[in-house]
Enzyme design. Structure first.
Site, mmCIF file in Angstrom:
data_model
loop_
_atom_site.group_PDB
_atom_site.id
_atom_site.type_symbol
_atom_site.label_atom_id
_atom_site.label_comp_id
_atom_site.label_asym_id
_atom_site.label_seq_id
_atom_site.Cartn_x
_atom_site.Cartn_y
_atom_site.Cartn_z
ATOM 1 C CE LYS A 52 -3.711 -2.600 2.125
ATOM 2 N NZ LYS A 52 -4.422 -3.037 3.323
ATOM 3 C CD GLN A 96 -3.166 -4.717 6.413
ATOM 4 O OE1 GLN A 96 -3.063 -3.743 5.676
ATOM 5 N NE2 GLN A 96 -3.840 -5.804 6.065
ATOM 6 C CG ASP A 119 -9.107 -0.307 4.719
ATOM 7 O OD1 ASP A 119 -8.901 -0.545 3.508
ATOM 8 O OD2 ASP A 119 -8.334 -0.652 5.629
#
Ligand code: NAP
Length: 296
Positions: A52, A96, A119
């Site tokens: 990412k 994460q 997200d």
């Protein structure tokens, strides 16, 4: 059978994003800035976050990687999320997953400002998605929709089976495929570990989206000829022929299923690359929204 090529599609979408960032900066906009939070040293999580951050560089975004040992408390981690919420230079925040067992993922996700929830996991983002309101879509289902759109696959009226009901893939995927959109407008059945007659549902499907986390779960006898297969799974299996001793496979028995399909995503080089596109598009959107641009 046509391969749904994540390398090809993601390269195309990344070029679009890069150009949009250039245009945005030419109009006085600032570089999008993604803050990624990584807890512990799970090798898969390290690899995902690393990728990412690398994509941010490639696309002209700023990024900040905040790393914490797995002993960090939930309270401390939430304080770090709040610090990023209050940092005006940051447009998007991702935590994460998975987090260590002593930390509630829900509590940490709930602490992210919905305006920076790139997200798309915050209850407000999910609620807006359910209602069809503009919001950040969860990156993996969003990426899959982008892939279907790229290949102009008309899913309207199709029978779609989604296997898996997680909050990050199966559930939002089910919703997006059933919405009155293009792609979308499918009749969707969501299957999970308690589903009876899985094979029967699958054999009736025009499109199967597998997000289970079980290597090669979907076998050729479950797939009707011409079916479209989207394989979300990422599973590491032993392979003594590889130098590393292992390799990645999806949730679909690719070798035996592919010859039956009209379209299929490979693993790797399929959905994973599209997830990154979804995240990057959300981060650019967050930067523009923060600057007051109305986005539909
Ligand atoms: P998850 O949270 O573990 O959810 C797995 C789902 O599969 C659950 O809903 C579970 O049902 C269902 N399931 C498990 N065993 C089953 C069985 N035998 N029959 C039917 N359903 C079964 O996993 P996830 O986060 O959604 O991820 C799924 C897979 O996608 C993993 O391999 C993950 O690594 C991969 N993934 C890939 C990407 C990407 O970018 N390519 C992104 C995210 C995830 P229950 O709810 O009944 O337990």
């Amino acid at each position: 059978m046509q391969l749904l090529d994540g390398v090809l599609v993601s390269a195309h979408i990344k070029e679009q994003i890069k150009q949009e960032v250039i245009d945005w900066q030419a109009k006085g906009g600032k570089k999008p800035h993604l803050a990624a939070i990584l807890v512990g040293n799970n090798p898969a999580s390290e690899a995902y976050v690393g990728s990412k951050v690398k994509h941010c560089e490639e696309l002209g975004f700023d990024s900040t990687l905040l790393r914490f040992g797995s002993e960090i408390s939930e309270h401390e981690l939430i304080s770090e999320v709040e610090r990023m919420n209050n940092d005006d230079s940051v447009d998007g925040i991702l935590v994460q997953l998975p987090l260590p067992a002593h930390i509630s993922g829900d509590s940490v996700i709930n602490a992210i400002s919905p305006a920076k929830d790139v997200d798309g996991f915050h209850p407000i983002s999910i609620g807006k998605m359910v209602l069809g309101q503009p919001t950040f879509l969860p990156a993996t289902p969003y990426g899959i929709m982008l892939m279907l759109e790229y290949y102009k696959i008309n899913t309207s009226g199709m029978n779609c089976v989604v296997i898996g009901r997680s909050n990050i893939v199966g559930t939002p995927m089910t919703l997006l495929m059933s919405r009155n959109t293009v792609p979308g407008n499918a009749t969707v059945t969501m299957c999970h570990s308690k589903t009876k007659n899985m094979k029967e549902f699958c054999l009736n499907a025009d499109i199967i989206i597998a997000a289970i986390g079980k290597p090669r779960f979907v076998t050729a006898d479950m797939v009707k000829p011409g079916c479209i297969i989207i394989d979300v799974g990422i599973n590491r299996i032993d392979d003594p022929t590889k130098k590393s001793g292992s390799r990645l496979v999806g949730d679909v028995d690719f070798d035996n299923v592919a010859p039956l399909c009209s379209y299929i995503t490979p693993v790797p080089k399929g959905v994973g690359l599209m997830t990154l596109c979804g995240l990057m598009k959300n981060t650019l959107l967050a930067a523009k929204q923060k600057a007051g641009v109305a986005v539909e």
